[in-house]
Design a protein around this motif. Structure first.
Motif, PDB file in Angstrom:
ATOM      1  N   VAL A   1     -17.556 -53.676  13.117  1.00  0.00           N
ATOM      2  CA  VAL A   1     -18.352 -54.691  12.418  1.00  0.00           C
ATOM      3  C   VAL A   1     -19.778 -54.157  12.348  1.00  0.00           C
ATOM      4  O   VAL A   1     -20.350 -53.780  13.374  1.00  0.00           O
ATOM      5  CB  VAL A   1     -18.335 -56.029  13.180  1.00  0.00           C
ATOM      6  N   ASN A   2     -20.341 -54.117  11.159  1.00  0.00           N
ATOM      7  CA  ASN A   2     -21.686 -53.563  10.959  1.00  0.00           C
ATOM      8  C   ASN A   2     -22.615 -54.614  10.366  1.00  0.00           C
ATOM      9  O   ASN A   2     -22.330 -55.149   9.294  1.00  0.00           O
ATOM     10  CB  ASN A   2     -21.641 -52.383   9.977  1.00  0.00           C
ATOM     11  N   ILE A   3     -23.725 -54.854  11.034  1.00  0.00           N
ATOM     12  CA  ILE A   3     -24.768 -55.749  10.516  1.00  0.00           C
ATOM     13  C   ILE A   3     -26.105 -55.058  10.727  1.00  0.00           C
ATOM     14  O   ILE A   3     -26.388 -54.579  11.834  1.00  0.00           O
ATOM     15  CB  ILE A   3     -24.774 -57.106  11.235  1.00  0.00           C
ATOM     16  N   ALA A   4     -26.929 -55.013   9.694  1.00  0.00           N
ATOM     17  CA  ALA A   4     -28.216 -54.325   9.819  1.00  0.00           C
ATOM     18  C   ALA A   4     -29.302 -55.072   9.050  1.00  0.00           C
ATOM     19  O   ALA A   4     -29.026 -55.826   8.113  1.00  0.00           O
ATOM     20  CB  ALA A   4     -28.122 -52.892   9.316  1.00  0.00           C
ATOM     21  N   TYR A   5     -30.531 -54.794   9.458  1.00  0.00           N
ATOM     22  CA  TYR A   5     -31.710 -55.296   8.760  1.00  0.00           C
ATOM     23  C   TYR A   5     -32.503 -54.099   8.272  1.00  0.00           C
ATOM     24  O   TYR A   5     -32.897 -53.236   9.065  1.00  0.00           O
ATOM     25  CB  TYR A   5     -32.564 -56.154   9.695  1.00  0.00           C
ATOM     26  N   VAL A   6     -32.690 -54.030   6.965  1.00  0.00           N
ATOM     27  CA  VAL A   6     -33.445 -52.953   6.331  1.00  0.00           C
ATOM     28  C   VAL A   6     -34.827 -53.481   5.969  1.00  0.00           C
ATOM     29  O   VAL A   6     -34.958 -54.538   5.341  1.00  0.00           O
ATOM     30  CB  VAL A   6     -32.717 -52.454   5.067  1.00  0.00           C
ATOM     31  N   GLU A   7     -35.838 -52.752   6.369  1.00  0.00           N
ATOM     32  CA  GLU A   7     -37.223 -53.170   6.111  1.00  0.00           C
ATOM     33  C   GLU A   7     -37.944 -52.026   5.403  1.00  0.00           C
ATOM     34  O   GLU A   7     -38.020 -50.911   5.923  1.00  0.00           O
ATOM     35  CB  GLU A   7     -37.906 -53.514   7.434  1.00  0.00           C
ATOM     36  N   HIS A   8     -38.415 -52.307   4.196  1.00  0.00           N
ATOM     37  CA  HIS A   8     -39.116 -51.300   3.392  1.00  0.00           C
ATOM     38  C   HIS A   8     -38.310 -50.009   3.279  1.00  0.00           C
ATOM     39  O   HIS A   8     -38.834 -48.899   3.427  1.00  0.00           O
ATOM     40  CB  HIS A   8     -40.508 -51.035   3.963  1.00  0.00           C
ATOM     41  N   GLY A   9     -37.018 -50.172   3.028  1.00  0.00           N
ATOM     42  CA  GLY A   9     -36.164 -49.034   2.756  1.00  0.00           C
ATOM     43  C   GLY A   9     -35.574 -48.326   3.945  1.00  0.00           C
ATOM     44  O   GLY A   9     -34.816 -47.367   3.775  1.00  0.00           O
ATOM     45  N   LEU A  10     -35.862 -48.782   5.156  1.00  0.00           N
ATOM     46  CA  LEU A  10     -35.334 -48.134   6.358  1.00  0.00           C
ATOM     47  C   LEU A  10     -34.593 -49.145   7.227  1.00  0.00           C
ATOM     48  O   LEU A  10     -35.080 -50.267   7.443  1.00  0.00           O
ATOM     49  CB  LEU A  10     -36.462 -47.498   7.171  1.00  0.00           C
ATOM     50  N   PRO A  11     -33.417 -48.789   7.749  1.00  0.00           N
ATOM     51  CA  PRO A  11     -32.695 -49.696   8.646  1.00  0.00           C
ATOM     52  C   PRO A  11     -33.349 -49.704  10.025  1.00  0.00           C
ATOM     53  O   PRO A  11     -33.269 -48.719  10.756  1.00  0.00           O
ATOM     54  CB  PRO A  11     -31.285 -49.108   8.688  1.00  0.00           C
ATOM     55  N   VAL A  12     -34.013 -50.788  10.351  1.00  0.00           N
ATOM     56  CA  VAL A  12     -34.809 -50.830  11.579  1.00  0.00           C
ATOM     57  C   VAL A  12     -34.112 -51.551  12.730  1.00  0.00           C
ATOM     58  O   VAL A  12     -34.495 -51.374  13.889  1.00  0.00           O
ATOM     59  CB  VAL A  12     -36.185 -51.471  11.317  1.00  0.00           C
ATOM     60  N   ARG A  13     -33.124 -52.373  12.424  1.00  0.00           N
ATOM     61  CA  ARG A  13     -32.364 -53.059  13.463  1.00  0.00           C
ATOM     62  C   ARG A  13     -30.910 -53.108  13.033  1.00  0.00           C
ATOM     63  O   ARG A  13     -30.600 -53.225  11.847  1.00  0.00           O
ATOM     64  CB  ARG A  13     -32.875 -54.499  13.691  1.00  0.00           C
ATOM     65  N   GLY A  14     -30.000 -53.037  14.019  1.00  0.00           N
ATOM     66  CA  GLY A  14     -28.594 -53.068  13.656  1.00  0.00           C
ATOM     67  C   GLY A  14     -27.691 -53.305  14.847  1.00  0.00           C
ATOM     68  O   GLY A  14     -28.095 -53.127  16.005  1.00  0.00           O
ATOM     69  N   VAL A  15     -26.461 -53.689  14.540  1.00  0.00           N
ATOM     70  CA  VAL A  15     -25.432 -53.846  15.558  1.00  0.00           C
ATOM     71  C   VAL A  15     -24.140 -53.249  15.017  1.00  0.00           C
ATOM     72  O   VAL A  15     -23.800 -53.420  13.846  1.00  0.00           O
ATOM     73  CB  VAL A  15     -25.230 -55.327  15.958  1.00  0.00           C
ATOM     74  N   VAL A  16     -23.454 -52.510  15.868  1.00  0.00           N
ATOM     75  CA  VAL A  16     -22.145 -51.930  15.574  1.00  0.00           C
ATOM     76  C   VAL A  16     -21.208 -52.363  16.690  1.00  0.00           C
ATOM     77  O   VAL A  16     -21.448 -52.056  17.864  1.00  0.00           O
ATOM     78  CB  VAL A  16     -22.207 -50.392  15.504  1.00  0.00           C
TER      79      VAL A  16
END
Length: 265
Positions: free
Chosen positions: A102-117
Motif C-alpha cells: 500500500v503506497n501513500i505519499a505527499y508531494v510538495e513542489h514536485g518532490l515526494p516529501v512524506r510517504g508510507v509503504v
C-alpha cells in the motif's frame, strides 16, 4: 501542511487498507480484470482505494488527490498533492507471492516529501516521520497505536561489490545489461515499492528501473528512501526524479545510496 497529522493519517489508512487487502488475499479465486491500459485490477485494489481516498479527502479536503484507481484524478496539473497506489504489485498479489504494498505519499513542489509503504503479507511497515526521517515499525501494526520503530538509513556502498535489487515481474534484458555494467556482489528480485525500501534499509545499494512506471508506483517509496538518505534520479541524465509530470508518468530511473558510482545511460 500539518506533518504530524499527515503522518498519523497516512499510517492509519495504510494499515487499514492492508488489513482489507489481506481479507481478499486469504479468499479463494480473486477475480482479475484488465483496465484500459491493460494493467490488472482486482476487488482488493478497489476496496483499498475507496478506504484510503475517503480517509484522505476527509482529513485533507483542500489537498488535491491523485490515485491510480480513479482515472478522473489523472488529468490534473499539480505540483503539491497526495498520491496513492492502494495495491502496488497486483501481479504479485494475484500470484500470492507476497511482494505487494500500500503506497501513500505527499508531494510538495514536485518532490515526494512524506510517504508510507506497507507490505501486509511481509508484515513490514515503512514511513517518514513528521520531520521527514524514515522509520520501520515493528510489532502488531495496530492502526490506532504506533509500535516500536527504528530509524533506517542507506548503506555505505562498496562499488567493488554492489548489492542490486530489481523488479520481480518486469525485469528484462535491458535491465540485466545495465546491471552488468557494475561490479555486483549480489542481485535479488522484489516486487512493488519494496525495492525502494530495501535500499532505504541498507539491504541493497542500487535499484535501476528501465521500464514503465507511474508516479503512484514510486512516490511513497521515493519519500521513504529520501528520508533514509537515498536518492532517485532519472536514468537519462541523472537529474532528480520529479513529480507532477503530464499524465503522472515516470521516465526510466535509478534509486541508489549516495556513493554508488552510476554508470552512464
Amino acid at each position: 501542511m500539518d506533518y504530524d497529522r499527515l503522518t498519523a493519517v497516512m499510517r492509519r489508512l495504510a494499515l487499514e487498507a492492508g488489513a482489507r487487502i489481506m481479507e481478499f488475499y486469504g479468499a479463494p479465486g480473486v477475480a482479475v480484470r484488465a483496465k484500459d491500459d491493460e494493467s490488472p485490477v482486482t476487488a482488493a485494489d478497489e476496496a483499498a482505494d475507496a478506504l484510503i481516498s475517503a480517509g484522505l479527502r476527509e482529513a485533507f479536503p483542500d489537498v488535491p488527490l491523485v490515485t491510480e484507481e480513479q482515472a478522473d484524478t489523472h488529468a490534473q496539473e499539480l505540483d503539491t498533492f497526495l498520491i496513492v497506489d492502494p495495491l502496488d504489485g497486483t501481479k504479485e498479489f494475484v500470484k500470492r507471492r507476497g511482494d505487494f504494498t500500500v503506497n501513500i505519499a505527499y508531494v510538495e513542489h514536485g518532490l515526494p516529501v512524506r510517504g508510507v509503504v506497507y507490505a501486509p503479507a511481509r508484515k513490514r511497515l515503512f514511513y517518514t516521520t513528521a520531520t521527514g526521517r524514515a522509520m520501520e515499525e515493528t510489532g502488531a501494526h495496530d492502526p490506532e497505536a504506533a509500535g516500536e520503530t527504528r530509524e533506517i538509513a542507506v548503506a555505505h556502498p562498496d562499488n567493488a561489490a554492489l548489492r542490486v535489487v530489481a523488479s520481480q515481474s518486469h525485469r528484462d534484458a535491458e535491465t540485466d545489461a545495465y546491471i552488468a555494467r557494475y561490479e555486483v556482489a549480489d542481485t535479488r528480485s522484489a516486487g512493488s515499492s519494496l525495492k525502494f525500501c530495501l535500499v532505504a534499509t541498507g539491504e541493497a545499494d542500487l535499484y535501476p528501473r528501465l521500464g514503465r512506471t507511474m508516479e503512484w508506483d514510486t512516490a511513497a517509496g521515493h519519500a521513504v528512501l529520501a528520508g533514509a538518505g537515498g536518492t532517485v534520479v532519472r536514468f537519462d541524465d541523472h537529474t532528480p526524479l520529479t513529480y507532477g509530470k503530464p499524465g503522472f508518468a515516470n521516465p526510466f530511473f535509478i534509486a541508489h545510496a549516495p556513493g554508488v558510482e552510476l554508470a552512464g545511460s
